[in-house]
Design an enzyme around this catalytic site. Structure first.
Site, PDB file in Angstrom:
ATOM      1  N   GLU A 254       0.820  -1.218   0.000  1.00  0.00           N
ATOM      2  CA  GLU A 254       0.000   0.000   0.000  1.00  0.00           C
ATOM      3  C   GLU A 254       0.857   1.273   0.000  1.00  0.00           C
ATOM      4  OE1 GLU A 254      -3.755   0.375   0.198  1.00  0.00           O
ATOM      5  OE2 GLU A 254      -2.746   2.129  -0.625  1.00  0.00           O
TER       6      GLU A 254
ATOM      7  N   VAL B  41       2.396   3.585  -3.365  1.00  0.00           N
ATOM      8  CA  VAL B  41       1.702   4.613  -4.169  1.00  0.00           C
ATOM      9  C   VAL B  41       0.895   5.516  -3.247  1.00  0.00           C
ATOM     10  CG1 VAL B  41       0.099   5.053  -6.068  1.00  0.00           C
ATOM     11  CG2 VAL B  41       1.366   2.918  -6.010  1.00  0.00           C
TER      12      VAL B  41
ATOM     13  N   GLY C 188       1.618   7.445  -0.730  1.00  0.00           N
ATOM     14  CA  GLY C 188       1.954   7.592   0.695  1.00  0.00           C
ATOM     15  C   GLY C 188       0.848   7.055   1.584  1.00  0.00           C
TER      16      GLY C 188
ATOM     17  N   ILE D 105      -2.372   7.581   1.398  1.00  0.00           N
ATOM     18  CA  ILE D 105      -3.708   7.425   0.800  1.00  0.00           C
ATOM     19  C   ILE D 105      -3.993   5.941   0.582  1.00  0.00           C
ATOM     20  CG2 ILE D 105      -5.181   7.986  -1.170  1.00  0.00           C
ATOM     21  CD1 ILE D 105      -3.319  10.287  -1.825  1.00  0.00           C
TER      22      ILE D 105
ATOM     23  N   GLU E  32      14.362  16.727  -3.909  1.00  0.00           N
ATOM     24  CA  GLU E  32      15.667  16.063  -3.763  1.00  0.00           C
ATOM     25  C   GLU E  32      16.758  16.910  -4.407  1.00  0.00           C
ATOM     26  OE1 GLU E  32      16.075  13.044  -2.382  1.00  0.00           O
ATOM     27  OE2 GLU E  32      14.002  12.353  -2.255  1.00  0.00           O
TER      28      GLU E  32
ATOM     29  N   LYS F 179       4.475   4.655 -10.166  1.00  0.00           N
ATOM     30  CA  LYS F 179       3.223   4.566  -9.413  1.00  0.00           C
ATOM     31  C   LYS F 179       2.031   4.244 -10.317  1.00  0.00           C
ATOM     32  CE  LYS F 179       4.922   7.728  -5.842  1.00  0.00           C
ATOM     33  NZ  LYS F 179       5.026   9.154  -5.463  1.00  0.00           N
TER      34      LYS F 179
END
Ligand code: HSE
Length: 443
Positions: free
Chosen positions: A144, A147, A149, A151, A205, A220
């Site tokens: 889970e 993709v 975070g 949600i 980043e 994702k």
């Protein structure tokens, strides 16, 4: 909620005193996972009906300061202490990347351990083989956190929505690019300027390629599409285009026409057996359900034949949100272990479908160009678009300076191939100074 120790619920097959967990990696996601397991241990154990224990955590450097309080005796630099320990039931792979993560996951499965991971790159590139391995061994393989975070999107698609024929998945699934595009929109700023600021603040980043190039979203949408359409999607199946060529003028011009620009991941079923899977910037109408997803937030819109439109919205990254997804998977796996019902991975029902080439994908298009403000220039461009069977939905011309004008066109649906060919011809027309940009418009 009572703080009394969890009592095993009746009816299960689990005979050990607790479920033992080994964690590989204690970075942002690992720390968020451990923190949540510590904070809510009593509630979690009551929900599972069994005690759980983090038995060992493999890290690169045991002396590194951590964002979570951790008993140093749990830390090891040797992943074998988890992978070869017959007492560890669930391995949480939170290292990321392919190597050594994939090898560790394979070893864990071959040792009969359940696996939970948040590793999108590994899932997108190696998911098919890993799911087959888990399925053949009757193991859980949960992801889970890979993709969106925090949600919940993978589990709802595997379970609650699985009675539907999914028509489309459309998502804003990269927080960094959504943050950058939102800032560009609200502050009328250039991409480079906003990226630099985002890097200084730690939102982007130092090497932003994976995010701004669309590759993170590519992983994702490949994962989501595989589940939504029960079809193995390889990352090369996913057309990808990042946001580096979006200019602040595109955002302003789109805004004047009632649109926002977002990086979207799209996956659609075309007819019975064909899919389109793509990541690119797109214009969305202000009234579109995803248009107000701003900043680092992610959202995914799923269209099912029975349920209609369902939208999932929340924080797409970070220790707390991704830790929440990982712990949810740990709890689900523990419940399956208690009942002897592990092995519920989707690979058993996979059907290979063909991927529509991007040149054939039908969308509306936004075209922005600079021209000399002279007679017949607009008419000659419209003529070329017409010659390529491209129908115009709207056109706006604005004077830019002295003898030049900017023209923004929105076309009706047409294949990308027609737009490429038409723009090649438009470029050589008398009076056309530059083609500034070409962006798809998503319904
Ligand atoms: N780099 C990702 C993003 C977060 O910006 O959304 C992790 O998936």
């Amino acid at each position: 909620m009572s703080e009394a120790p969890a009592q095993p619920l009746s009816g299960g097959v689990w005979r050990k005193p607790c479920v033992n967990i080994g964690i590989l990696g204690l970075g942002v996601v690992g720390s968020g996972t451990l923190q949540l397991l510590q904070n809510n241990q009593a509630e979690i154990e009551h929900r599972i009906g069994l005690p759980i224990r983090v038995k060992r955590i493999a890290v690169r450097d045991v002396n590194k300061p951590r964002a979570v309080d951790v008993d140093r005796a749990l830390l090891t630099t040797d992943a074998s202490e988890i992978l070869d320990d017959p007492d560890i039931d669930i391995v949480c792979e939170l290292i990321g990347g392919i190597d050594p993560a994939k090898g560790f996951v394979m070893r864990a499965m071959r040792a009969g351990k359940q696996v939970v991971t948040a590793n999108k790159e590994m899932l997108a590139k190696e998911g098919e083989g890993l799911m087959r391995e888990a399925s053949e061994r009757g193991l859980d393989f949960q992801f889970e956190g890979s993709v969106g975070g925090g949600i919940p999107i993978v589990q709802p698609m595997k379970n609650a929505l699985s009675g539907n024929q999914i028509r489309e998945v459309l998502g804003i699934i990269n927080g960094t690019t959504n943050y950058i595009l939102t800032k560009m929109t609200h502050e009328h700023a250039d991409f480079d300027e906003v990226l630099r600021e985002a890097q200084e603040k730690g939102y982007a980043e130092q090497d932003p390629t994976s995010d701004v190039g669309g590759f993170d979203a590519q992983y994702k949408i490949a994962i989501l599409s595989s589940i939504a359409f029960s079809s193995p999607i390889r990352i090369n199946d996913v057309y990808v285009e990042g946001i580096t060529r979006i200019q602040k003028r595109d955002i302003a011009a789109a805004g004047e026409l009632g649109y926002v620009i977002k990086l979207v991941g799209v996956s659609k079923r075309i007819g019975a057996d064909q899919l389109q899977v793509r990541v690119h910037p797109a214009l969305l109408k202000h009234s579109h359900p995803l248009a107000s997803t701003n900043g680092v937030y992610n959202a995914v819109l799923v269209k099912g034949d029975s349920v209609g439109d369902v939208m999932f919205y929340g924080r797409g990254a970070g220790a707390g949100p991704t830790g929440s997804a990982v712990v949810g998977d740990i709890i689900d796996t523990c419940r399956n272990l208690r009942l002897g019902a592990t092995g519920r991975v989707p690979s058993a029902s996979m059907v290979k479908r063909t991927i529509q080439p991007i040149e054939e994908v039908l969308t509306r298009h936004y075209l922005r160009m600079h021209v000399l403000d002279r007679p017949r220039v607009l008419a000659s461009i419209a003529g070329v678009l017409g010659d390529h069977n491209i129908s115009i939905e709207s056109v706006v011309q604005k004077e830019t300076h002295s003898d030049q004008a900017e023209i923004v066109w929105i076309t009706h649906n047409c294949p990308g191939r027609s737009i490429s060919a038409a723009l090649a011809a438009v470029r050589s027309l008398q009076g056309v100074v530059s083609i500034e940009n070409w962006i798809r418009v998503e319904e």
